[in-house]
Design a protein around this motif. Sequence first.
Motif, PDB file in Angstrom:
ATOM      1  N   GLY A   1      -5.801 -12.908  -6.576  1.00  0.00           N
ATOM      2  CA  GLY A   1      -5.216 -11.745  -6.129  1.00  0.00           C
ATOM      3  C   GLY A   1      -5.122 -10.785  -7.058  1.00  0.00           C
ATOM      4  O   GLY A   1      -5.466 -10.923  -8.493  1.00  0.00           O
ATOM      5  N   THR A   2      -4.876  -9.517  -6.913  1.00  0.00           N
ATOM      6  CA  THR A   2      -4.602  -8.359  -7.794  1.00  0.00           C
ATOM      7  C   THR A   2      -3.185  -8.224  -8.069  1.00  0.00           C
ATOM      8  O   THR A   2      -2.163  -8.470  -7.255  1.00  0.00           O
ATOM      9  CB  THR A   2      -4.969  -6.969  -6.979  1.00  0.00           C
ATOM     10  N   ALA A   3      -2.869  -8.442  -9.480  1.00  0.00           N
ATOM     11  CA  ALA A   3      -1.619  -8.463  -9.768  1.00  0.00           C
ATOM     12  C   ALA A   3      -0.911  -7.082  -9.741  1.00  0.00           C
ATOM     13  O   ALA A   3      -1.361  -6.031 -10.278  1.00  0.00           O
ATOM     14  CB  ALA A   3      -1.568  -8.497 -11.444  1.00  0.00           C
ATOM     15  N   LEU A   4       0.184  -7.184  -9.207  1.00  0.00           N
ATOM     16  CA  LEU A   4       1.078  -6.082  -8.914  1.00  0.00           C
ATOM     17  C   LEU A   4       2.402  -6.019  -9.821  1.00  0.00           C
ATOM     18  O   LEU A   4       2.784  -7.011 -10.338  1.00  0.00           O
ATOM     19  CB  LEU A   4       1.639  -6.047  -7.466  1.00  0.00           C
ATOM     20  N   ALA A   5       2.487  -4.759 -10.319  1.00  0.00           N
ATOM     21  CA  ALA A   5       3.574  -4.587 -11.349  1.00  0.00           C
ATOM     22  C   ALA A   5       4.448  -3.302 -11.081  1.00  0.00           C
ATOM     23  O   ALA A   5       3.703  -2.439 -10.310  1.00  0.00           O
ATOM     24  CB  ALA A   5       3.178  -4.419 -12.884  1.00  0.00           C
ATOM     25  N   LEU A   6       5.774  -3.085 -11.369  1.00  0.00           N
ATOM     26  CA  LEU A   6       6.320  -1.915 -11.176  1.00  0.00           C
ATOM     27  C   LEU A   6       6.011  -0.959 -12.095  1.00  0.00           C
ATOM     28  O   LEU A   6       5.291  -1.335 -13.110  1.00  0.00           O
ATOM     29  CB  LEU A   6       7.974  -2.065 -11.486  1.00  0.00           C
ATOM     30  N   THR A   7       5.894   0.278 -11.623  1.00  0.00           N
ATOM     31  CA  THR A   7       5.327   1.434 -12.547  1.00  0.00           C
ATOM     32  C   THR A   7       6.162   1.712 -13.690  1.00  0.00           C
ATOM     33  O   THR A   7       7.526   1.342 -13.700  1.00  0.00           O
ATOM     34  CB  THR A   7       5.327   2.696 -11.700  1.00  0.00           C
ATOM     35  N   ASP A   8       5.277   2.164 -14.887  1.00  0.00           N
ATOM     36  CA  ASP A   8       6.296   2.582 -15.680  1.00  0.00           C
ATOM     37  C   ASP A   8       6.472   4.016 -16.043  1.00  0.00           C
ATOM     38  O   ASP A   8       6.537   4.566 -17.264  1.00  0.00           O
ATOM     39  CB  ASP A   8       5.621   2.045 -17.230  1.00  0.00           C
ATOM     40  N   ALA A   9       5.993   4.962 -14.973  1.00  0.00           N
ATOM     41  CA  ALA A   9       6.073   6.112 -14.833  1.00  0.00           C
ATOM     42  C   ALA A   9       6.999   6.612 -13.554  1.00  0.00           C
ATOM     43  O   ALA A   9       7.458   5.645 -12.778  1.00  0.00           O
ATOM     44  CB  ALA A   9       4.720   6.813 -14.781  1.00  0.00           C
ATOM     45  N   GLY A  10       7.123   7.687 -13.294  1.00  0.00           N
ATOM     46  CA  GLY A  10       7.669   7.996 -12.097  1.00  0.00           C
ATOM     47  C   GLY A  10       9.204   8.035 -12.443  1.00  0.00           C
ATOM     48  O   GLY A  10       9.703   8.695 -13.319  1.00  0.00           O
ATOM     49  N   PRO A  11      10.106   7.570 -11.399  1.00  0.00           N
ATOM     50  CA  PRO A  11      11.187   7.692 -11.542  1.00  0.00           C
ATOM     51  C   PRO A  11      12.046   7.089 -12.576  1.00  0.00           C
ATOM     52  O   PRO A  11      11.594   5.944 -12.993  1.00  0.00           O
ATOM     53  CB  PRO A  11      11.945   7.091 -10.099  1.00  0.00           C
ATOM     54  N   CYS A  12      12.901   7.410 -13.220  1.00  0.00           N
ATOM     55  CA  CYS A  12      13.611   6.629 -14.230  1.00  0.00           C
ATOM     56  C   CYS A  12      15.148   6.560 -14.082  1.00  0.00           C
ATOM     57  O   CYS A  12      15.582   7.884 -13.511  1.00  0.00           O
ATOM     58  CB  CYS A  12      13.483   6.975 -15.645  1.00  0.00           C
ATOM     59  N   GLY A  13      16.102   5.962 -14.775  1.00  0.00           N
ATOM     60  CA  GLY A  13      17.481   6.257 -14.562  1.00  0.00           C
ATOM     61  C   GLY A  13      18.040   6.491 -16.075  1.00  0.00           C
ATOM     62  O   GLY A  13      17.427   6.192 -17.357  1.00  0.00           O
TER      63      GLY A  13
ATOM     64  N   GLU B   1       0.788  -1.155  -0.015  1.00  0.00           N
ATOM     65  CA  GLU B   1      -0.116   0.164  -0.011  1.00  0.00           C
ATOM     66  C   GLU B   1       0.928   1.216   0.185  1.00  0.00           C
ATOM     67  O   GLU B   1       0.455   2.110  -0.638  1.00  0.00           O
ATOM     68  CB  GLU B   1      -1.090   0.227   1.206  1.00  0.00           C
ATOM     69  N   GLU B   2       1.925   1.240   0.603  1.00  0.00           N
ATOM     70  CA  GLU B   2       2.903   2.484   0.767  1.00  0.00           C
ATOM     71  C   GLU B   2       3.382   2.661  -0.894  1.00  0.00           C
ATOM     72  O   GLU B   2       3.691   3.870  -1.227  1.00  0.00           O
ATOM     73  CB  GLU B   2       3.840   2.315   1.799  1.00  0.00           C
ATOM     74  N   LEU B   3       3.912   1.313  -1.247  1.00  0.00           N
ATOM     75  CA  LEU B   3       4.540   1.660  -2.681  1.00  0.00           C
ATOM     76  C   LEU B   3       3.557   1.962  -3.711  1.00  0.00           C
ATOM     77  O   LEU B   3       3.857   2.746  -4.588  1.00  0.00           O
ATOM     78  CB  LEU B   3       5.161   0.189  -3.185  1.00  0.00           C
ATOM     79  N   LEU B   4       2.194   1.546  -3.376  1.00  0.00           N
ATOM     80  CA  LEU B   4       1.034   2.026  -4.390  1.00  0.00           C
ATOM     81  C   LEU B   4       0.977   3.524  -4.213  1.00  0.00           C
ATOM     82  O   LEU B   4       0.814   4.444  -5.169  1.00  0.00           O
ATOM     83  CB  LEU B   4      -0.122   1.092  -4.125  1.00  0.00           C
ATOM     84  N   ARG B   5       0.853   4.096  -2.958  1.00  0.00           N
ATOM     85  CA  ARG B   5       0.420   5.344  -2.753  1.00  0.00           C
ATOM     86  C   ARG B   5       1.868   6.277  -3.543  1.00  0.00           C
ATOM     87  O   ARG B   5       1.624   7.461  -3.948  1.00  0.00           O
ATOM     88  CB  ARG B   5       0.400   5.766  -1.257  1.00  0.00           C
ATOM     89  N   GLY B   6       2.885   5.627  -3.038  1.00  0.00           N
ATOM     90  CA  GLY B   6       4.279   6.572  -3.717  1.00  0.00           C
ATOM     91  C   GLY B   6       4.528   6.261  -5.162  1.00  0.00           C
ATOM     92  O   GLY B   6       5.511   6.976  -5.810  1.00  0.00           O
ATOM     93  N   GLY B   7       3.581   5.443  -5.966  1.00  0.00           N
ATOM     94  CA  GLY B   7       3.542   5.439  -7.407  1.00  0.00           C
ATOM     95  C   GLY B   7       4.937   4.685  -7.721  1.00  0.00           C
ATOM     96  O   GLY B   7       5.123   4.640  -8.970  1.00  0.00           O
ATOM     97  N   LEU B   8       5.161   3.743  -6.781  1.00  0.00           N
ATOM     98  CA  LEU B   8       6.367   2.809  -7.309  1.00  0.00           C
ATOM     99  C   LEU B   8       5.693   1.474  -7.861  1.00  0.00           C
ATOM    100  O   LEU B   8       6.438   0.923  -8.616  1.00  0.00           O
ATOM    101  CB  LEU B   8       7.372   2.741  -6.316  1.00  0.00           C
ATOM    102  N   LEU B   9       4.555   1.325  -7.530  1.00  0.00           N
ATOM    103  CA  LEU B   9       3.720  -0.119  -8.014  1.00  0.00           C
ATOM    104  C   LEU B   9       2.506   0.387  -8.654  1.00  0.00           C
ATOM    105  O   LEU B   9       1.924   1.255  -8.013  1.00  0.00           O
ATOM    106  CB  LEU B   9       3.517  -0.907  -6.855  1.00  0.00           C
ATOM    107  N   THR B  10       2.102  -0.768  -9.271  1.00  0.00           N
ATOM    108  CA  THR B  10       0.691  -0.258  -9.869  1.00  0.00           C
ATOM    109  C   THR B  10      -0.211  -1.644  -9.949  1.00  0.00           C
ATOM    110  O   THR B  10       0.555  -2.628  -9.642  1.00  0.00           O
ATOM    111  CB  THR B  10       0.556   0.052 -11.334  1.00  0.00           C
ATOM    112  N   GLU B  11      -1.462  -1.441  -9.954  1.00  0.00           N
ATOM    113  CA  GLU B  11      -2.280  -2.825  -9.921  1.00  0.00           C
ATOM    114  C   GLU B  11      -2.545  -2.955 -11.301  1.00  0.00           C
ATOM    115  O   GLU B  11      -3.196  -2.114 -12.000  1.00  0.00           O
ATOM    116  CB  GLU B  11      -3.407  -2.640  -9.001  1.00  0.00           C
ATOM    117  N   GLN B  12      -2.645  -4.461 -11.690  1.00  0.00           N
ATOM    118  CA  GLN B  12      -3.077  -4.735 -13.124  1.00  0.00           C
ATOM    119  C   GLN B  12      -3.991  -6.005 -13.271  1.00  0.00           C
ATOM    120  O   GLN B  12      -3.554  -6.983 -13.597  1.00  0.00           O
ATOM    121  CB  GLN B  12      -1.780  -5.062 -13.933  1.00  0.00           C
ATOM    122  N   GLY B  13      -4.995  -5.856 -12.765  1.00  0.00           N
ATOM    123  CA  GLY B  13      -6.276  -6.870 -12.922  1.00  0.00           C
ATOM    124  C   GLY B  13      -5.981  -7.864 -11.775  1.00  0.00           C
ATOM    125  O   GLY B  13      -5.498  -7.558 -10.680  1.00  0.00           O
ATOM    126  N   THR B  14      -6.417  -8.925 -12.215  1.00  0.00           N
ATOM    127  CA  THR B  14      -6.265 -10.154 -11.173  1.00  0.00           C
ATOM    128  C   THR B  14      -5.500 -11.171 -11.677  1.00  0.00           C
ATOM    129  O   THR B  14      -5.365 -11.413 -12.988  1.00  0.00           O
ATOM    130  CB  THR B  14      -7.876 -10.797 -10.833  1.00  0.00           C
TER     131      THR B  14
END
Length: 412
Positions: free
Chosen positions: A78-90, A51-64
């Motif tokens: 369960g709800t599928a978790l994935a890394l974000t494709d937005a926000g921080p980048c290198g 939940e903390e990582l979702l609020r911070g935009g580092l994780l997203t939810e993608q269906g079940t």
Amino acid sequence: MTGHGASPQREMRRRNLSRVLHAVAEQGPCSRAAVAARLGLTRTAVSTLVEELLRGGLLTEQGTTPPGGAGGGPGRPGTALALTDAGPCGLGAEIGVDHLAVCAVDPRGQVRTRARLESDGRGSAPELVLTRLRTLVDEVAQQARGLGLRPVRLAVAVPGLVARGTTTVVRAPNLGWSDTDIASALADPGERGTIETPPLVEALPLLVDNEANLGALAELWLGSGRVPRDFVHVSAEVGIGAAVVLSGELLRGARGFAGELGHVPVRPDGPRCGCGGRGCLEQYAGEVALLRAAGLRTDGARDDALTALAERAGAGDTRARDALEEAGTALGVALAGTVNLLDPRAVVLGGALARFATWLLPALERELRERTAAPGVPPALVISGLGAEGPLLGAAHAAVRVVLDDPLSYLG
């Protein structure tokens, strides 16, 4: 990025947030239950971290995810978790002898934008080359911002020795550089910067490393299991570099100079090398030596010359094949000492070596068989799937992985 004097609770939270992100990165989209099972944490603890990582935009939810299916867990879907494709980048950058390249990688490890500039660095003043690089970095950074990404770090791959823990290139013989501080040169905007539009590069934390080191990390992180956690990575562009990975960690040496395979003498009475020694591996397997032995020009475009070499070897040209066999023999002699000293599970051939593996491998394998002291078969020879892209991708992934390693520093 860990602060001094941080409480044990905060450090535990930082570590567990990182573990969750790495678990999702390694498994792909997966449920909270799958993460909990992988990490050995309770579902309640993982849910709080997620939940903390979702609020911070580092994780997203993608269906079940289906129960018991890939990325799922026992019980209810369960709800599928994935890394974000937005926000921080290198941002990763590469200083080559004949080119500059920059790319942006998002937390999922995807290259989102890139730029390349053909630029002859041999004999060019470092200030000129780094001014061009700064412009290229700013260009890619602005493109990344337009995609909803926020650059958080810049990593630069260089063909030379980098003093450990610094941004100083102590020596890059194929560029003609010595004691060049990349940070100070990149941070100086010169006459381009304005108060309204300052160059972004000067505000980013900077990592500078040898190209072979970053190429080896790219093989480790992006090799999809093809590369073990103990290997020697050998790469060739104009020069020859190597990196040693033991238990998944780079062996850097006391000063950060480990891996200078190109200057291991294979014939002590051989020709003088630019490093001051004689008979170094680069004098037999380096790009210039290889092209000369094959009867090809060395003063034109590198890629054209290397393409011509591959075409001639493929067509059965005796001189081209003899040159490649001699280079493979020299590589085998140099690598045999490394194999005897370190006992790696594999030797990975990257850069231009991967391009010519078909003709290099027979002689290389022969020398390793004859010169390896340990009983049994010598280490596996693995051809890089990244080739010349390795250093740039390694730099970009090194830059974005700081988010996975220390997410707490990037949460609001």
